[in-house]
Design a protein around this motif. Structure first.
Motif, PDB file in Angstrom:
ATOM      1  N   THR A  68      -2.840 -10.123   0.243  1.00  0.00           N
ATOM      2  CA  THR A  68      -2.029  -9.169   0.993  1.00  0.00           C
ATOM      3  C   THR A  68      -2.017  -7.800   0.318  1.00  0.00           C
ATOM      4  O   THR A  68      -2.180  -6.765   0.965  1.00  0.00           O
ATOM      5  CB  THR A  68      -0.588  -9.685   1.134  1.00  0.00           C
ATOM      6  OG1 THR A  68      -0.600 -10.946   1.809  1.00  0.00           O
ATOM      7  CG2 THR A  68       0.266  -8.701   1.923  1.00  0.00           C
ATOM      8  N   CYS A  72      -3.583  -4.168   1.613  1.00  0.00           N
ATOM      9  CA  CYS A  72      -2.686  -3.009   1.733  1.00  0.00           C
ATOM     10  C   CYS A  72      -3.274  -1.789   1.034  1.00  0.00           C
ATOM     11  O   CYS A  72      -3.368  -0.704   1.627  1.00  0.00           O
ATOM     12  CB  CYS A  72      -1.324  -3.358   1.132  1.00  0.00           C
ATOM     13  SG  CYS A  72      -0.217  -1.937   0.918  1.00  0.00           S
ATOM     14  N   TYR A  73      -3.695  -1.949  -0.230  1.00  0.00           N
ATOM     15  CA  TYR A  73      -4.165  -0.794  -0.991  1.00  0.00           C
ATOM     16  C   TYR A  73      -5.569  -0.362  -0.576  1.00  0.00           C
ATOM     17  O   TYR A  73      -5.928   0.800  -0.750  1.00  0.00           O
ATOM     18  CB  TYR A  73      -4.082  -1.097  -2.489  1.00  0.00           C
ATOM     19  CG  TYR A  73      -2.659  -1.384  -2.906  1.00  0.00           C
ATOM     20  CD1 TYR A  73      -1.667  -0.430  -2.737  1.00  0.00           C
ATOM     21  CD2 TYR A  73      -2.287  -2.635  -3.405  1.00  0.00           C
ATOM     22  CE1 TYR A  73      -0.353  -0.687  -3.069  1.00  0.00           C
ATOM     23  CE2 TYR A  73      -0.966  -2.903  -3.742  1.00  0.00           C
ATOM     24  CZ  TYR A  73      -0.004  -1.928  -3.564  1.00  0.00           C
ATOM     25  OH  TYR A  73       1.301  -2.205  -3.885  1.00  0.00           O
ATOM     26  N   ASN A  75      -6.363  -0.300   2.599  1.00  0.00           N
ATOM     27  CA  ASN A  75      -6.028   0.546   3.746  1.00  0.00           C
ATOM     28  C   ASN A  75      -5.529   1.920   3.306  1.00  0.00           C
ATOM     29  O   ASN A  75      -5.859   2.941   3.928  1.00  0.00           O
ATOM     30  CB  ASN A  75      -4.970  -0.142   4.607  1.00  0.00           C
ATOM     31  CG  ASN A  75      -5.494  -1.387   5.308  1.00  0.00           C
ATOM     32  OD1 ASN A  75      -6.709  -1.571   5.436  1.00  0.00           O
ATOM     33  ND2 ASN A  75      -4.596  -2.252   5.738  1.00  0.00           N
ATOM     34  N   ALA A 139       3.359   2.989   2.219  1.00  0.00           N
ATOM     35  CA  ALA A 139       2.689   1.736   1.894  1.00  0.00           C
ATOM     36  C   ALA A 139       2.830   1.397   0.413  1.00  0.00           C
ATOM     37  O   ALA A 139       3.071   0.236   0.046  1.00  0.00           O
ATOM     38  CB  ALA A 139       1.214   1.824   2.277  1.00  0.00           C
ATOM     39  N   ASP A 142       6.384   0.261  -0.339  1.00  0.00           N
ATOM     40  CA  ASP A 142       6.569  -1.117   0.113  1.00  0.00           C
ATOM     41  C   ASP A 142       5.917  -2.093  -0.870  1.00  0.00           C
ATOM     42  O   ASP A 142       6.479  -3.152  -1.176  1.00  0.00           O
ATOM     43  CB  ASP A 142       5.964  -1.280   1.509  1.00  0.00           C
ATOM     44  CG  ASP A 142       6.223  -2.666   2.082  1.00  0.00           C
ATOM     45  OD1 ASP A 142       7.412  -3.042   2.207  1.00  0.00           O
ATOM     46  OD2 ASP A 142       5.251  -3.374   2.404  1.00  0.00           O
ATOM     47  N   GLY A 143       4.743  -1.720  -1.368  1.00  0.00           N
ATOM     48  CA  GLY A 143       4.074  -2.565  -2.350  1.00  0.00           C
ATOM     49  C   GLY A 143       4.871  -2.687  -3.637  1.00  0.00           C
ATOM     50  O   GLY A 143       4.905  -3.756  -4.259  1.00  0.00           O
TER      51      GLY A 143
END
Length: 314
Positions: A68, A72-73, A75, A139, A142-143
């Motif tokens: 996950t 995310c990173y 993107n 993002a 959130d991470g």
């Protein structure tokens, strides 16, 4: 603190610490990018690459979290790729001019460089950049919140196996990319080799003294290879623009010299990159990391021994 896993401490806590430091620095660079986009975006992408390399190293210890996070990173990095690439292409023109001073002395690359500067300006100005920075910041924040959900095996033998497996996967990836680059030679093959080399270099930093052989010389060689593969990638991107039907770099009379220099520089870099990558990644990934697994088990299980080794090395 440092971008290195301390074998004297639980693996989960160490990885959480490094993730928090790297993501925190990425957020700082994103904020700085509002006033100095070319520097801030580049530094942010480097931090995100470090995060993704760490996640790959410990992937087998918490596959859900790492998969996950990596997505995310990836993107986020993709969001920032366009503005960063615009700067990299200008740097590519400058490298070509420096490498071929006689050929470019009459300003044969100037028209292309001017167009690339205008392209960079368009990407670094206006609401588009602010929206990109905002999305990337959200993002990363959130991470940062999700870090505490990471749970890795902290028992020495299990932790050692996780680290060895992560290093092995990257070396296997590099070996496959090297084989494809040597046989097919496509731009994507060299790009995959570059990504694997960069990740392996970061793994050497993360593992520090856990690596079974002295890493200083290897790390230097891996970093140098990564830089050259990066320059080759920029040439591939430039060549794609050069060959585009809509002539984004200008009419053929303005890009004639560029085409010649791209071909010559690309040929040289292909040859040197393949030779150096063979030296680094030609060995069996399984054999290379078998020693790592054994040494990691010993060092993780015997902190006192590690301390003595560190003291004598210093």
């Amino acid at each position: 603190m440092s971008f290195r896993i301390d074998p004297r401490l639980p693996l989960t806590g160490e990885v959480r610490r490094i993730l928090a430091e790297e993501i925190g620095k990425a957020l700082q660079h994103l904020d700085a990018a509002r006033s100095r986009p070319e520097q801030g975006l580049h530094k942010c992408r480097k931090r995100l690459k470090s995060v993704r390399a760490l996640l790959r190293l410990v992937h087998s210890g918490d596959e859900t979290f790492c998969t996950t996070g990596n997505q995310c990173y990836r993107n986020v990095a993709a969001l920032l790729a366009g503005p960063r690439e615009a700067t990299a292409l200008i740097e590519t023109i400058d490298r070509l001019a420096a490498a071929f001073p006689k050929e470019s002395a009459d300003g044969g690359l100037d028209a292309v460089r001017d167009r690339l500067i205008a392209r960079q300006h368009d990407l670094h100005e206006g609401a588009g950049l602010e929206a990109t920075i905002g999305a990337a910041t959200a993002a990363c924040e959130d991470g940062m919140k999700r870090i505490e959900s990471l749970a890795l095996p902290d028992q020495p033998e299990q932790a050692a196996d996780v680290l060895a497996e992560g290093a092995r996967v990257t070396l296997r990836r590099a070996k496959k990319a090297l084989d494809r680059a040597g046989s097919r030679g496509e731009a994507n093959d060299f790009h995959d080799l570059r990504k694997a080399a960069k990740t392996h270099g970061m793994h050497l930093s993360l593992l520090g003294r856990l690596w079974p052989t002295p890493i200083k010389a290897r790390r230097k060689a891996v970093d140098a290879l990564g830089e050259r593969l990066g320059e080759l990638h920029d040439l591939f991107v430039m060549r794609a623009l050069f060959e585009a039907d809509d002539e984004p770099l200008g009419p053929r009379e303005d890009t004639k010299l560029l085409g010649k220099l791209l071909k010559r520089s690309e040929k040289q870099l292909r040859k040197s990159c393949l030779a150096d990558a063979t030296e680094l990644f030609g060995d069996s990934p399984k054999r290379s990391t078998r020693k790592l697994a054994r040494k990691a088990r010993d060092d993780l299980a015997s902190p006192a021994s590690h301390d003595e080794t560190s003291a004598s090395a210093g």
